[in-house]
Scaffold this motif. Structure first.
Motif, PDB file in Angstrom:
ATOM      1  N   TRP A  45       0.920  -1.258  -0.132  1.00 40.70           N
ATOM      2  CA  TRP A  45      -0.076  -0.130   0.126  1.00 40.70           C
ATOM      3  C   TRP A  45       0.926   1.189  -0.271  1.00 40.70           C
ATOM      4  N   HIS A  46       0.509   2.174  -0.842  1.00 35.85           N
ATOM      5  CA  HIS A  46       1.060   3.386  -0.925  1.00 35.85           C
ATOM      6  C   HIS A  46       0.393   4.578  -0.931  1.00 35.85           C
ATOM      7  N   LEU A  47       0.829   5.708  -0.423  1.00 35.73           N
ATOM      8  CA  LEU A  47       0.073   7.044  -0.701  1.00 35.73           C
ATOM      9  C   LEU A  47      -0.014   7.485  -1.913  1.00 35.73           C
ATOM     10  N   ASP A  48      -1.249   7.776  -2.491  1.00 33.43           N
ATOM     11  CA  ASP A  48      -1.535   8.166  -3.626  1.00 33.43           C
ATOM     12  C   ASP A  48      -1.873   9.641  -3.791  1.00 33.43           C
ATOM     13  N   ALA A  49      -2.703  10.201  -2.754  1.00 33.81           N
ATOM     14  CA  ALA A  49      -3.180  11.516  -2.570  1.00 33.81           C
ATOM     15  C   ALA A  49      -3.714  11.874  -1.304  1.00 33.81           C
ATOM     16  N   VAL A  50      -3.416  12.944  -0.849  1.00 32.72           N
ATOM     17  CA  VAL A  50      -3.893  13.777   0.409  1.00 32.72           C
ATOM     18  C   VAL A  50      -3.458  15.343   0.408  1.00 32.72           C
ATOM     19  N   ASP A  51      -3.984  16.154   0.966  1.00 29.32           N
ATOM     20  CA  ASP A  51      -3.612  17.419   1.361  1.00 29.32           C
ATOM     21  C   ASP A  51      -3.083  17.303   2.704  1.00 29.32           C
ATOM     22  N   PRO A  52      -1.444  17.564   2.722  1.00 30.59           N
ATOM     23  CA  PRO A  52      -0.739  17.513   3.963  1.00 30.59           C
ATOM     24  C   PRO A  52      -1.203  18.783   4.926  1.00 30.59           C
ATOM     25  N   ALA A  53      -1.933  19.712   4.410  1.00 32.06           N
ATOM     26  CA  ALA A  53      -2.214  20.772   5.216  1.00 32.06           C
ATOM     27  C   ALA A  53      -3.454  20.441   6.030  1.00 32.06           C
ATOM     28  N   VAL A  54      -4.048  19.445   5.631  1.00 31.84           N
ATOM     29  CA  VAL A  54      -5.416  19.019   6.328  1.00 31.84           C
ATOM     30  C   VAL A  54      -5.023  17.859   7.008  1.00 31.84           C
ATOM     31  N   VAL A  74      -2.960   3.169  -2.674  1.00 31.20           N
ATOM     32  CA  VAL A  74      -3.168   2.180  -3.831  1.00 31.20           C
ATOM     33  C   VAL A  74      -2.300   1.176  -3.590  1.00 31.20           C
ATOM     34  N   LEU A  75      -2.637  -0.032  -3.948  1.00 31.83           N
ATOM     35  CA  LEU A  75      -1.734  -1.377  -3.674  1.00 31.83           C
ATOM     36  C   LEU A  75      -1.176  -1.674  -5.204  1.00 31.83           C
ATOM     37  N   LEU A  76       0.267  -1.392  -4.822  1.00 33.13           N
ATOM     38  CA  LEU A  76       0.928  -1.764  -6.185  1.00 33.13           C
ATOM     39  C   LEU A  76       2.490  -2.018  -6.040  1.00 33.13           C
ATOM     40  N   ARG A  77       3.064  -2.577  -6.747  1.00 35.55           N
ATOM     41  CA  ARG A  77       4.585  -2.711  -6.694  1.00 35.55           C
ATOM     42  C   ARG A  77       5.192  -1.483  -7.188  1.00 35.55           C
ATOM     43  N   GLY A  78       5.761  -0.958  -6.367  1.00 28.57           N
ATOM     44  CA  GLY A  78       6.543   0.549  -6.598  1.00 28.57           C
ATOM     45  C   GLY A  78       7.306   0.707  -7.646  1.00 28.57           C
ATOM     46  N   TRP A  79       7.837  -0.129  -8.208  1.00 26.10           N
ATOM     47  CA  TRP A  79       9.049  -0.341  -9.119  1.00 26.10           C
ATOM     48  C   TRP A  79       8.624  -0.429 -10.632  1.00 26.10           C
ATOM     49  N   THR A  80       7.258  -0.535 -10.710  1.00 26.99           N
ATOM     50  CA  THR A  80       6.849  -0.487 -12.128  1.00 26.99           C
ATOM     51  C   THR A  80       6.247   0.728 -12.578  1.00 26.99           C
ATOM     52  N   PRO A  81       6.918   1.543 -13.472  1.00 24.10           N
ATOM     53  CA  PRO A  81       6.233   3.017 -13.764  1.00 24.10           C
ATOM     54  C   PRO A  81       4.932   2.890 -14.359  1.00 24.10           C
ATOM     55  N   GLY A  82       3.980   3.521 -14.074  1.00 21.36           N
ATOM     56  CA  GLY A  82       2.562   3.488 -14.979  1.00 21.36           C
ATOM     57  C   GLY A  82       1.822   2.460 -14.636  1.00 21.36           C
ATOM     58  N   GLU A  83       2.265   1.513 -13.752  1.00 16.21           N
ATOM     59  CA  GLU A  83       1.485   0.242 -13.124  1.00 16.21           C
ATOM     60  C   GLU A  83       0.023   0.819 -12.710  1.00 16.21           C
ATOM     61  N   ASN A  84      -0.938  -0.008 -13.195  1.00  9.06           N
ATOM     62  CA  ASN A  84      -2.380   0.322 -12.517  1.00  9.06           C
ATOM     63  C   ASN A  84      -2.323  -0.442 -11.194  1.00  9.06           C
ATOM     64  N   PRO A  85      -2.715   0.167 -10.221  1.00  7.64           N
ATOM     65  CA  PRO A  85      -3.093  -0.429  -8.830  1.00  7.64           C
ATOM     66  C   PRO A  85      -3.985  -1.713  -9.036  1.00  7.64           C
ATOM     67  N   ALA A  86      -3.597  -2.584  -8.131  1.00  2.21           N
ATOM     68  CA  ALA A  86      -4.324  -3.888  -7.880  1.00  2.21           C
ATOM     69  C   ALA A  86      -5.686  -3.659  -7.016  1.00  2.21           C
ATOM     70  N   ARG A  87      -5.400  -2.637  -6.107  1.00  2.00           N
ATOM     71  CA  ARG A  87      -6.725  -2.298  -5.259  1.00  2.00           C
ATOM     72  C   ARG A  87      -6.601  -1.089  -4.957  1.00  2.00           C
ATOM     73  N   ARG A  88      -7.585  -0.208  -4.624  1.00  2.00           N
ATOM     74  CA  ARG A  88      -7.614   1.101  -4.226  1.00  2.00           C
ATOM     75  C   ARG A  88      -8.353   1.406  -2.746  1.00  2.00           C
ATOM     76  N   PHE A  89      -8.107   2.332  -2.082  1.00  2.00           N
ATOM     77  CA  PHE A  89      -8.728   2.771  -0.978  1.00  2.00           C
ATOM     78  C   PHE A  89      -8.734   4.138  -0.880  1.00  2.00           C
ATOM     79  N   GLU A  90      -9.988   4.669  -0.663  1.00  2.00           N
ATOM     80  CA  GLU A  90     -10.063   6.018  -0.666  1.00  2.00           C
ATOM     81  C   GLU A  90     -11.423   6.461   0.182  1.00  2.00           C
ATOM     82  N   VAL A  91     -11.122   7.482   0.954  1.00  2.00           N
ATOM     83  CA  VAL A  91     -11.827   8.240   2.038  1.00  2.00           C
ATOM     84  C   VAL A  91     -12.137   9.725   1.988  1.00  2.00           C
ATOM     85  N   THR A  92     -12.933  10.330   2.283  1.00  2.00           N
ATOM     86  CA  THR A  92     -12.508  11.910   2.319  1.00  2.00           C
ATOM     87  C   THR A  92     -12.820  12.248   4.074  1.00  2.00           C
TER      88      THR A  92
END
Length: 118
Positions: A37-46, A84-102
């Motif tokens: 699992w890797h962080l894909d997006a978040v606003d660090p000011a929040v 996102v769940l992915l192998r970090g060494w493959t550029p442009g790889e589509n994630p195997a799974r995603r997790f998102e909340v607000t």
């Protein structure tokens, strides 16, 4: 300071928090598969990243466990938190799974509502 614990079942929803609250996301992972699992997006000011750990449930090849990612509510606002769940060494790889909340950080505390993210 309150703690909001989220799992895969909590994805797709919106949650309130107050400054100083800890948001902990726990997701299943099998590191020996190369997927993590890797962080894909978040606003660090929040919501600022504040830690990442792995707790094994089964040792050895194919061992599974839980990835725990921690975030601290740092300021008022609303942010998507996307992992996102992915192998970090493959550029442009589509994630195997995603997790998102607000997460909506306000001046006061609040209880988890679990409203659906639209």
């Amino acid at each position: 300071m309150a703690r909001l614990d989220l799992t895969e079942a909590d994805g797709g929803r919106s949650y309130p928090a107050a400054p100083g609250d800890l948001v902990v996301v726990q997701l299943p992972e099998t590191p020996s598969s190369g997927y993590r699992w890797h962080l894909d997006a978040v606003d660090p000011a929040v919501l600022a990243p504040s830690g990442d750990s792995f707790r094994p449930q089964r040792e050895g090849l194919g061992g599974t466990g839980t990835r725990q990612l921690r975030f601290t509510a740092t300021g008022a606002g609303r942010t998507g938190l996307r992992l996102v769940l992915l192998r970090g060494w493959t550029p442009g790889e589509n994630p195997a799974r995603r997790f998102e909340v607000t997460v909506h950080v306000t001046g006061g505390g609040g209880m988890v509502t679990g409203e659906t993210v639209s």
